[in-house]
Motif scaffolding. Sequence first.
Motif, PDB file in Angstrom:
ATOM      1  N   ALA A  31     -75.351 -17.089  34.665  1.00 12.87           N
ATOM      2  CA  ALA A  31     -75.831 -16.533  35.939  1.00 12.87           C
ATOM      3  C   ALA A  31     -74.765 -16.642  37.026  1.00 12.87           C
ATOM      4  CB  ALA A  31     -77.111 -17.243  36.370  1.00 12.87           C
ATOM      5  N   MET A  32     -74.031 -17.736  37.039  1.00 16.95           N
ATOM      6  CA  MET A  32     -72.968 -17.900  38.034  1.00 16.95           C
ATOM      7  C   MET A  32     -71.920 -16.799  37.878  1.00 16.95           C
ATOM      8  SD  MET A  32     -72.454 -22.047  38.069  1.00 16.95           S
ATOM      9  CE  MET A  32     -71.167 -22.021  39.317  1.00 16.95           C
ATOM     10  N   ARG A  33     -71.597 -16.477  36.659  1.00 18.21           N
ATOM     11  CA  ARG A  33     -70.622 -15.409  36.408  1.00 18.21           C
ATOM     12  C   ARG A  33     -71.173 -14.065  36.883  1.00 18.21           C
ATOM     13  NH1 ARG A  33     -68.904 -12.708  31.143  1.00 18.21           N
ATOM     14  NH2 ARG A  33     -66.931 -11.782  31.751  1.00 18.21           N
ATOM     15  N   ARG A  34     -72.461 -13.819  36.629  1.00 18.22           N
ATOM     16  CA  ARG A  34     -73.066 -12.552  37.059  1.00 18.22           C
ATOM     17  C   ARG A  34     -73.083 -12.420  38.576  1.00 18.22           C
ATOM     18  NH1 ARG A  34     -76.999 -14.114  32.972  1.00 18.22           N
ATOM     19  NH2 ARG A  34     -76.473 -12.971  31.089  1.00 18.22           N
ATOM     20  N   ILE A  35     -73.398 -13.506  39.243  1.00 21.18           N
ATOM     21  CA  ILE A  35     -73.492 -13.471  40.707  1.00 21.18           C
ATOM     22  C   ILE A  35     -72.113 -13.356  41.339  1.00 21.18           C
ATOM     23  CG2 ILE A  35     -74.125 -14.827  42.750  1.00 21.18           C
ATOM     24  CD1 ILE A  35     -76.489 -15.938  41.064  1.00 21.18           C
ATOM     25  N   GLY A  36     -71.152 -14.074  40.811  1.00 23.48           N
ATOM     26  CA  GLY A  36     -69.794 -14.046  41.356  1.00 23.48           C
ATOM     27  C   GLY A  36     -69.575 -15.148  42.366  1.00 23.48           C
ATOM     28  N   SER A  37     -68.412 -15.756  42.327  1.00 21.01           N
ATOM     29  CA  SER A  37     -68.141 -16.939  43.144  1.00 21.01           C
ATOM     30  C   SER A  37     -68.238 -16.676  44.646  1.00 21.01           C
ATOM     31  CB  SER A  37     -66.776 -17.524  42.796  1.00 21.01           C
ATOM     32  OG  SER A  37     -65.758 -16.600  43.084  1.00 21.01           O
ATOM     33  N   ALA A  38     -67.971 -15.467  45.082  1.00 18.32           N
ATOM     34  CA  ALA A  38     -68.019 -15.172  46.523  1.00 18.32           C
ATOM     35  C   ALA A  38     -69.438 -15.233  47.082  1.00 18.32           C
ATOM     36  CB  ALA A  38     -67.410 -13.801  46.799  1.00 18.32           C
ATOM     37  N   ARG A  39     -70.436 -15.191  46.199  1.00 20.19           N
ATOM     38  CA  ARG A  39     -71.833 -15.181  46.672  1.00 20.19           C
ATOM     39  C   ARG A  39     -72.619 -16.400  46.239  1.00 20.19           C
ATOM     40  NH1 ARG A  39     -73.558  -9.192  45.010  1.00 20.19           N
ATOM     41  NH2 ARG A  39     -72.688  -9.897  43.052  1.00 20.19           N
ATOM     42  N   LEU A  40     -71.946 -17.403  45.697  1.00 22.58           N
ATOM     43  CA  LEU A  40     -72.630 -18.610  45.244  1.00 22.58           C
ATOM     44  C   LEU A  40     -72.709 -19.661  46.334  1.00 22.58           C
ATOM     45  CD1 LEU A  40     -71.006 -19.187  41.739  1.00 22.58           C
ATOM     46  CD2 LEU A  40     -73.367 -18.488  42.195  1.00 22.58           C
ATOM     47  N   GLY A  41     -73.842 -20.325  46.371  1.00 23.50           N
ATOM     48  CA  GLY A  41     -73.971 -21.540  47.145  1.00 23.50           C
ATOM     49  C   GLY A  41     -73.772 -22.705  46.190  1.00 23.50           C
ATOM     50  N   PRO A  42     -73.953 -23.931  46.641  1.00 23.32           N
ATOM     51  CA  PRO A  42     -73.745 -25.087  45.783  1.00 23.32           C
ATOM     52  C   PRO A  42     -74.655 -25.082  44.550  1.00 23.32           C
ATOM     53  CG  PRO A  42     -73.860 -25.748  48.073  1.00 23.32           C
ATOM     54  CD  PRO A  42     -74.272 -24.308  48.015  1.00 23.32           C
ATOM     55  N   VAL A  43     -74.046 -25.482  43.418  1.00 27.97           N
ATOM     56  CA  VAL A  43     -74.770 -25.596  42.149  1.00 27.97           C
ATOM     57  C   VAL A  43     -74.354 -26.924  41.531  1.00 27.97           C
ATOM     58  CG1 VAL A  43     -75.219 -24.600  39.881  1.00 27.97           C
ATOM     59  CG2 VAL A  43     -74.728 -23.084  41.823  1.00 27.97           C
ATOM     60  N   LEU A  44     -75.322 -27.777  41.289  1.00 29.70           N
ATOM     61  CA  LEU A  44     -75.095 -29.095  40.701  1.00 29.70           C
ATOM     62  C   LEU A  44     -75.516 -29.059  39.243  1.00 29.70           C
ATOM     63  CD1 LEU A  44     -74.402 -32.124  41.170  1.00 29.70           C
ATOM     64  CD2 LEU A  44     -76.812 -32.439  41.798  1.00 29.70           C
TER      65      LEU A  44
END
Length: 156
Positions: free
Chosen positions: A61-74
């Motif tokens: 999912a992180m790859r699909r969303i893209g790093s520019a649109r991610l908030g923190p993920v633990l």
Amino acid sequence: MLVMATKPARSLRDAGQEWLLACTDQPTRVRRAWNADRLAPFDTGTHWRVVEAPLLMTLHAMRRIGSARLGPVLADAETDLAWWLVHSQLDDELDDIRQLTVRPAGWVLKCPPVLSLLGGRTWLERPDGTGRLTDPVLLGAAFGPGGTRLPTEVPA
């Protein structure tokens, strides 16, 4: 002249860590836990809510969303789980996504420092100090039926 790349990491740690510490009403307690190499408890609901997901699905999912649109993920490799930080006013946007568990306000998330692996937990996407959180609509699309490819994603 060789320039070491430690300054950006320190700036990220400082900004992200200060933001994370601003999300608790007990920053001294958090610092003490981290100084003792323990995870620190963060009550959710005031600054952000938590959405829990399987770790492998989170990576996709992180790859699909893209790093520019991610908030923190633990992430926790030992439990095979990940926790996404989303805005505190989360309503029912993610209720129909069976892979996701929306934790209620007041639920406690135990976190390591921003740049550390501690107790099997590490930040896959670190807090950066801006307060950016993952948009639940994007999160739902990434976890939805078939793991919907978001329209702005460039195929690998």
